[in-house]
Write a protein that holds these residues in place. Structure first.
Motif, PDB file in Angstrom:
ATOM      1  N   LYS A 129       0.826  -1.193   0.000  1.00  0.00           N
ATOM      2  CA  LYS A 129       0.000   0.000   0.000  1.00  0.00           C
ATOM      3  C   LYS A 129       0.862   1.246   0.000  1.00  0.00           C
ATOM      4  O   LYS A 129       1.725   1.402   0.831  1.00  0.00           O
ATOM      5  CB  LYS A 129      -0.875   0.030   1.253  1.00  0.00           C
ATOM      6  CG  LYS A 129      -1.823  -1.130   1.341  1.00  0.00           C
ATOM      7  CD  LYS A 129      -2.570  -1.034   2.653  1.00  0.00           C
ATOM      8  CE  LYS A 129      -3.559  -2.185   2.792  1.00  0.00           C
ATOM      9  NZ  LYS A 129      -4.268  -2.117   4.056  1.00  0.00           N
ATOM     10  N   VAL A 184      -0.647   4.108   0.175  1.00  0.00           N
ATOM     11  CA  VAL A 184      -1.611   5.102   0.634  1.00  0.00           C
ATOM     12  C   VAL A 184      -1.099   5.828   1.875  1.00  0.00           C
ATOM     13  O   VAL A 184      -0.620   5.216   2.821  1.00  0.00           O
ATOM     14  CB  VAL A 184      -2.958   4.411   0.979  1.00  0.00           C
ATOM     15  CG1 VAL A 184      -4.020   5.449   1.284  1.00  0.00           C
ATOM     16  CG2 VAL A 184      -3.387   3.510  -0.159  1.00  0.00           C
ATOM     17  N   GLU A 185      -1.203   7.104   1.842  1.00  0.00           N
ATOM     18  CA  GLU A 185      -0.659   7.917   2.924  1.00  0.00           C
ATOM     19  C   GLU A 185      -1.272   7.585   4.295  1.00  0.00           C
ATOM     20  O   GLU A 185      -0.563   7.523   5.292  1.00  0.00           O
ATOM     21  CB  GLU A 185      -0.858   9.395   2.615  1.00  0.00           C
ATOM     22  CG  GLU A 185      -0.320  10.280   3.725  1.00  0.00           C
ATOM     23  CD  GLU A 185       0.479  11.447   3.188  1.00  0.00           C
ATOM     24  OE1 GLU A 185      -0.159  12.292   2.570  1.00  0.00           O
ATOM     25  OE2 GLU A 185       1.693  11.507   3.397  1.00  0.00           O
ATOM     26  N   GLU A 186      -2.593   7.310   4.325  1.00  0.00           N
ATOM     27  CA  GLU A 186      -3.250   7.017   5.617  1.00  0.00           C
ATOM     28  C   GLU A 186      -2.633   5.785   6.281  1.00  0.00           C
ATOM     29  O   GLU A 186      -2.484   5.730   7.489  1.00  0.00           O
ATOM     30  CB  GLU A 186      -4.754   6.745   5.450  1.00  0.00           C
ATOM     31  CG  GLU A 186      -5.590   7.971   5.145  1.00  0.00           C
ATOM     32  CD  GLU A 186      -5.525   8.364   3.682  1.00  0.00           C
ATOM     33  OE1 GLU A 186      -5.938   7.549   2.855  1.00  0.00           O
ATOM     34  OE2 GLU A 186      -5.058   9.465   3.372  1.00  0.00           O
ATOM     35  N   ASP A 187      -2.283   4.775   5.442  1.00  0.00           N
ATOM     36  CA  ASP A 187      -1.690   3.551   5.987  1.00  0.00           C
ATOM     37  C   ASP A 187      -0.315   3.819   6.572  1.00  0.00           C
ATOM     38  O   ASP A 187       0.052   3.287   7.609  1.00  0.00           O
ATOM     39  CB  ASP A 187      -1.571   2.491   4.893  1.00  0.00           C
ATOM     40  CG  ASP A 187      -2.934   1.976   4.480  1.00  0.00           C
ATOM     41  OD1 ASP A 187      -3.886   2.162   5.267  1.00  0.00           O
ATOM     42  OD2 ASP A 187      -3.045   1.414   3.390  1.00  0.00           O
ATOM     43  N   LYS A 188       0.409   4.651   5.863  1.00  0.00           N
ATOM     44  CA  LYS A 188       1.748   5.003   6.330  1.00  0.00           C
ATOM     45  C   LYS A 188       1.646   5.686   7.692  1.00  0.00           C
ATOM     46  O   LYS A 188       2.362   5.357   8.636  1.00  0.00           O
ATOM     47  CB  LYS A 188       2.388   5.940   5.307  1.00  0.00           C
ATOM     48  CG  LYS A 188       3.804   6.305   5.610  1.00  0.00           C
ATOM     49  CD  LYS A 188       4.374   7.101   4.458  1.00  0.00           C
ATOM     50  CE  LYS A 188       5.738   7.649   4.830  1.00  0.00           C
ATOM     51  NZ  LYS A 188       6.378   8.290   3.696  1.00  0.00           N
ATOM     52  N   ILE A 189       0.694   6.608   7.798  1.00  0.00           N
ATOM     53  CA  ILE A 189       0.498   7.338   9.049  1.00  0.00           C
ATOM     54  C   ILE A 189       0.058   6.385  10.160  1.00  0.00           C
ATOM     55  O   ILE A 189       0.546   6.436  11.275  1.00  0.00           O
ATOM     56  CB  ILE A 189      -0.509   8.498   8.856  1.00  0.00           C
ATOM     57  CG1 ILE A 189       0.134   9.548   7.943  1.00  0.00           C
ATOM     58  CG2 ILE A 189      -0.905   9.126  10.190  1.00  0.00           C
ATOM     59  CD1 ILE A 189      -0.823  10.567   7.376  1.00  0.00           C
ATOM     60  N   ALA A 190      -0.876   5.445   9.806  1.00  0.00           N
ATOM     61  CA  ALA A 190      -1.341   4.471  10.800  1.00  0.00           C
ATOM     62  C   ALA A 190      -0.173   3.643  11.321  1.00  0.00           C
ATOM     63  O   ALA A 190      -0.059   3.402  12.524  1.00  0.00           O
ATOM     64  CB  ALA A 190      -2.405   3.555  10.181  1.00  0.00           C
ATOM     65  N   ASN A 242       2.025   5.805  13.520  1.00  0.00           N
ATOM     66  CA  ASN A 242       1.325   6.075  14.779  1.00  0.00           C
ATOM     67  C   ASN A 242       1.378   4.878  15.719  1.00  0.00           C
ATOM     68  O   ASN A 242       1.404   5.021  16.930  1.00  0.00           O
ATOM     69  CB  ASN A 242      -0.141   6.416  14.521  1.00  0.00           C
ATOM     70  CG  ASN A 242      -0.313   7.885  14.163  1.00  0.00           C
ATOM     71  OD1 ASN A 242       0.595   8.692  14.396  1.00  0.00           O
ATOM     72  ND2 ASN A 242      -1.456   8.225  13.597  1.00  0.00           N
ATOM     73  N   TYR A 253       9.328   2.811   7.291  1.00  0.00           N
ATOM     74  CA  TYR A 253       8.272   2.329   6.433  1.00  0.00           C
ATOM     75  C   TYR A 253       8.826   2.149   5.026  1.00  0.00           C
ATOM     76  O   TYR A 253       9.460   3.060   4.501  1.00  0.00           O
ATOM     77  CB  TYR A 253       7.173   3.393   6.420  1.00  0.00           C
ATOM     78  CG  TYR A 253       5.844   2.937   5.947  1.00  0.00           C
ATOM     79  CD1 TYR A 253       5.547   2.881   4.586  1.00  0.00           C
ATOM     80  CD2 TYR A 253       4.869   2.567   6.857  1.00  0.00           C
ATOM     81  CE1 TYR A 253       4.320   2.455   4.159  1.00  0.00           C
ATOM     82  CE2 TYR A 253       3.627   2.143   6.438  1.00  0.00           C
ATOM     83  CZ  TYR A 253       3.358   2.088   5.087  1.00  0.00           C
ATOM     84  OH  TYR A 253       2.143   1.668   4.667  1.00  0.00           O
TER      85      TYR A 253
END
Ligand code: CA
Length: 233
Positions: free
Chosen positions: A89, A91-97, A100, A106
């Motif tokens: 993935k 996707v930026e949201e996954d990277k952030i998740a 976090n 990553y």
């Protein structure tokens, strides 16, 4: 003395071809790969054999890599373990998740093995410098973790395995004092039962091996030892 000193990297990846590619990348930077294909196997292995770093795939058959990561971060024993998340993935949201949840780094698939190797080494250098495979230099002393050799003024010196590991640890943390007990734990491992005065014996041998550069290993009275380039003993 090569095999003992290599950083152990746990690879959690269910696709055999990718696991093989990651193992190759890990080996190419002088580390030792151990690969498992499920989160359950990874967890079981972590409980009895602590690696130096984990390369963790996001999509695993039994549990997500993210769930395993949060179990690692909740465990008192495993909390500080360096983890790099791997995922298809982008996707930026996954990277952030992932970040976090406590991932240290990553990498997005497809990745270049050279880049992955470089990231492994960079994270080891940052988190556990004594396990990194980068060349260490201090004054006239050069320690090469890949060939396990030490040179003083470009001349290779004779050094025993224990003295080599001790020097590597101290050079990785210059200007910091370590007690004999801490050195036993960090250099010999907490499972080994040896007496504190054994450390003194190895320090003596290490100084002898360093010849006129023996002053680099300082004795801090009542505390322990320190690697310092300062001239005073
Ligand atoms: Ca996968």
């Amino acid at each position: 003395m090569t095999a003992i000193d290599k950083a152990k990297i746990l690879i959690v990846e269910d696709e055999p071809a990718i696991a093989e590619l990651i193992s190759f990348a890990v080996r190419s930077v002088g580390c030792k790969p151990v690969a498992v294909s499920t989160a359950t196997d990874a967890w079981n292995l972590l409980l009895w054999q602590m690696p130096d770093l984990v390369l963790l795939d996001w999509m695993l058959p039994d549990q997500s890599g993210l769930q395993l990561l949060s179990r690692i971060r909740e465990s008192r024993q495993l909390r500080a373990l360096p983890v790099i998340m791997l995922t298809a993935k982008g996707v930026e949201e996954d990277k952030i998740a992932g970040l976090n949840q406590g991932a240290d780094d990553y990498v997005t698939k497809p990745f270049s093995p050279r880049e992955l190797g470089a990231r492994v080494n960079a994270l080891l250098r940052r988190k556990i410098p004594e396990r990194s495979q980068s060349l260490m230099k201090a004054g006239a002393i050069v320690l090469d973790p890949v060939s396990c050799t030490v040179t003083v003024e470009n001349r290779k010196i004779d050094i025993g395995n224990a003295e080599y590991k001790l020097l590597k640890f101290l050079m990785a943390h210059p200007e910091r004092v370590f007690s004999r007990n801490q050195l036993l734990d960090k250099v010999w491992g907490s499972l080994v039962a040896i007496e504190e005065r054994t450390v003194d014996v190895h320090v003596l041998r290490l100084r002898k091996a360093l010849k006129d550069k023996d002053y680099l290993i300082k004795t801090m009275r009542c505390i322990g030892y320190m690697f310092s380039e300062g001239k005073d003993k």
